[in-house]
Enzyme design. Structure first.
Site, PDB file in Angstrom:
ATOM      1  N   ASP A 128       0.841  -1.206   0.000  1.00 35.97           N
ATOM      2  CA  ASP A 128       0.000   0.000   0.000  1.00 35.97           C
ATOM      3  C   ASP A 128       0.874   1.253   0.000  1.00 35.97           C
ATOM      4  O   ASP A 128       1.996   1.239   0.521  1.00 35.97           O
ATOM      5  CB  ASP A 128      -0.904  -0.027   1.254  1.00 35.97           C
ATOM      6  CG  ASP A 128      -2.075   0.925   1.129  1.00 35.97           C
ATOM      7  OD1 ASP A 128      -2.273   1.510   0.048  1.00 35.97           O
ATOM      8  OD2 ASP A 128      -2.797   1.096   2.130  1.00 35.97           O
ATOM      9  N   ASN A 156       1.431   3.295  -2.895  1.00 34.29           N
ATOM     10  CA  ASN A 156       2.046   3.659  -4.183  1.00 34.29           C
ATOM     11  C   ASN A 156       1.587   5.044  -4.652  1.00 34.29           C
ATOM     12  O   ASN A 156       2.387   5.839  -5.145  1.00 34.29           O
ATOM     13  CB  ASN A 156       1.670   2.644  -5.271  1.00 34.29           C
ATOM     14  CG  ASN A 156       2.243   1.280  -5.013  1.00 34.29           C
ATOM     15  OD1 ASN A 156       3.047   1.107  -4.105  1.00 34.29           O
ATOM     16  ND2 ASN A 156       1.832   0.296  -5.800  1.00 34.29           N
ATOM     17  N   ASN A 161     -10.601  -2.791  -6.576  1.00 36.91           N
ATOM     18  CA  ASN A 161      -9.766  -1.891  -7.385  1.00 36.91           C
ATOM     19  C   ASN A 161     -10.369  -1.583  -8.760  1.00 36.91           C
ATOM     20  O   ASN A 161      -9.951  -0.643  -9.425  1.00 36.91           O
ATOM     21  CB  ASN A 161      -8.344  -2.450  -7.562  1.00 36.91           C
ATOM     22  CG  ASN A 161      -7.486  -2.352  -6.319  1.00 36.91           C
ATOM     23  OD1 ASN A 161      -6.573  -3.148  -6.108  1.00 36.91           O
ATOM     24  ND2 ASN A 161      -7.766  -1.370  -5.464  1.00 36.91           N
ATOM     25  N   ARG A 212     -11.342   2.020  -9.509  1.00 40.62           N
ATOM     26  CA  ARG A 212     -10.368   3.105  -9.748  1.00 40.62           C
ATOM     27  C   ARG A 212     -10.534   3.689 -11.154  1.00 40.62           C
ATOM     28  O   ARG A 212     -11.181   3.080 -12.008  1.00 40.62           O
ATOM     29  CB  ARG A 212      -8.950   2.553  -9.571  1.00 40.62           C
ATOM     30  CG  ARG A 212      -8.702   2.170  -8.140  1.00 40.62           C
ATOM     31  CD  ARG A 212      -7.242   1.949  -7.850  1.00 40.62           C
ATOM     32  NE  ARG A 212      -7.091   1.755  -6.421  1.00 40.62           N
ATOM     33  CZ  ARG A 212      -5.969   1.900  -5.746  1.00 40.62           C
ATOM     34  NH1 ARG A 212      -4.864   2.244  -6.366  1.00 40.62           N
ATOM     35  NH2 ARG A 212      -5.941   1.697  -4.449  1.00 40.62           N
TER      36      ARG A 212
HETATM   37  C1  FPP Z   1      -1.759   0.026  -3.451  1.00 45.00           C
HETATM   38  O1  FPP Z   1      -1.296   1.360  -3.429  1.00 45.00           O
HETATM   39  C2  FPP Z   1      -1.183  -0.697  -4.566  1.00 45.00           C
HETATM   40  C3  FPP Z   1      -1.893  -1.344  -5.535  1.00 45.00           C
HETATM   41  C4  FPP Z   1      -3.354  -1.388  -5.560  1.00 45.00           C
HETATM   42  C5  FPP Z   1      -1.231  -2.018  -6.647  1.00 45.00           C
HETATM   43  C6  FPP Z   1      -0.003  -2.777  -6.284  1.00 45.00           C
HETATM   44  C7  FPP Z   1       0.641  -3.243  -7.515  1.00 45.00           C
HETATM   45  C8  FPP Z   1       1.968  -3.218  -7.753  1.00 45.00           C
HETATM   46  C9  FPP Z   1       3.003  -2.815  -6.795  1.00 45.00           C
HETATM   47  C10 FPP Z   1       2.430  -3.697  -9.045  1.00 45.00           C
HETATM   48  C11 FPP Z   1       2.363  -5.185  -8.987  1.00 45.00           C
HETATM   49  C12 FPP Z   1       3.086  -5.766 -10.057  1.00 45.00           C
HETATM   50  C13 FPP Z   1       3.486  -7.035 -10.051  1.00 45.00           C
HETATM   51  C14 FPP Z   1       4.270  -7.568 -11.165  1.00 45.00           C
HETATM   52  C15 FPP Z   1       3.161  -7.928  -8.917  1.00 45.00           C
HETATM   53  P1  FPP Z   1      -2.351   2.529  -3.624  1.00 45.00           P
HETATM   54  O2  FPP Z   1      -2.443   2.828  -5.077  1.00 45.00           O
HETATM   55  O3  FPP Z   1      -3.636   2.151  -2.970  1.00 45.00           O
HETATM   56  O4  FPP Z   1      -1.663   3.695  -2.857  1.00 45.00           O
HETATM   57  P2  FPP Z   1      -2.387   4.893  -2.059  1.00 45.00           P
HETATM   58  O5  FPP Z   1      -3.095   4.248  -0.897  1.00 45.00           O
HETATM   59  O6  FPP Z   1      -1.246   5.745  -1.612  1.00 45.00           O
HETATM   60  O7  FPP Z   1      -3.298   5.568  -3.014  1.00 45.00           O
END
Ligand code: FPP
Length: 245
Positions: A20, A22, A68, A71
């Protein structure tokens, strides 16, 4: 936190991770959310390497939840493309490092190219034995439990199960995680303290480790710190401390 501070006899067999932060990480750099996901792939690679070196047998990562889909479409498309591109570019390394790839979740609902690359990667890595990387894709625990209930109902209909006699094992063998041991440790990054519909059945006795680090900054040192935290806990499974001696 150094690797040699860990007890090699108490490494968890299975670690599950909610990746979480990103989006917030990207925003803090003045970049768009997808940049955060792209950077998060480096964290997946580094964490897998560290887990493998420590002797963890299963590493499950929550990559895309059933929620998701809500989104923005551009983010969903970007995530799916990233998944296909990452799988293709990582297959040789997965094979070389003897990593087996599995998925949980209803992957048939993903775009066709995603399903095909996941199936190809699963097939090419199926004999690998060093560590199993389990990607949770189009996954949520309630969805998994609903699909499981429907399969159990089918078994009842066919006379393979008797109502009133359904046991824990019957349920576990129909979950997406059949043949995968329950995680002993759950890690969630970015400072949130929630399970968010992830492995609700399987996490019944897991230890929880929450870190403020955003997923794109997560590295081996943070994974090692999570294992050290796990090793500092006393796992009682409903018993008293005295009974454990
Ligand atoms: C959550 O952060 C992350 C995700 C929903 C996606 C995670 C996916 C990856 C790291 C890529 C995966 C790729 C492979 C090859 C396994 P968020 O977007 O909810 O962050 P936020 O809470 O700060 O908005």
């Amino acid at each position: 936190m150094a690797v040699n501070s860990l007890d090699p006899r108490r490494i968890p067999r299975h670690v599950a991770i909610i990746m979480d932060g990103n989006g917030r990480w990207a925003k803090a750099q003045g970049e768009n959310r997808l940049f955060g996901h792209v950077s998060g792939v480096d964290s997946v690679r580094e964490t897998l390497k560290c887990a493998r070196e420590l002797g963890v047998e299963f590493l499950t990562m929550y990559a895309f939840s059933t929620e998701n889909w809500g989104r923005p479409q551009s983010e969903i498309d970007g995530l799916m493309q990233l998944l296909v591109a990452s799988i293709h570019s990582e297959i040789p390394a997965l094979c070389e490092k003897k990593v087996r790839l599995l998925t949980i979740g209803d992957i048939q609902q993903l775009p066709k190219d995603c399903v095909e690359s996941l199936q190809e990667a699963a097939l090419k890595t199926s004999k690998n034995y060093e560590i199993t990387l389990v990607l949770a894709l189009n996954y949520s625990s309630r969805d998994e439990i609903i699909r499981t209930c429907n399969r159990l109902a089918e078994k009842v209909k066919k006379g393979m199960l008797i109502p009133g006699e359904i046991r824990q094992h019957d349920i576990e063998s129909e979950l997406d995680t059949a043949h995968i041991p329950d995680p002993e440790l759950l890690i969630r990054t970015s400072g949130e303290h929630r399970i968010s519909n992830f492995l609700l059945w399987q996490l019944a006795y897991a230890e929880m480790h929450f870190t403020k680090v955003f997923w794109p900054d997560f590295r081996g040192e943070h994974f090692i710190a999570a294992i050290a935290d796990y090793q500092s806990r006393e796992r009682r499974f409903g018993k008293t401390s005295e009974q454990l001696i």
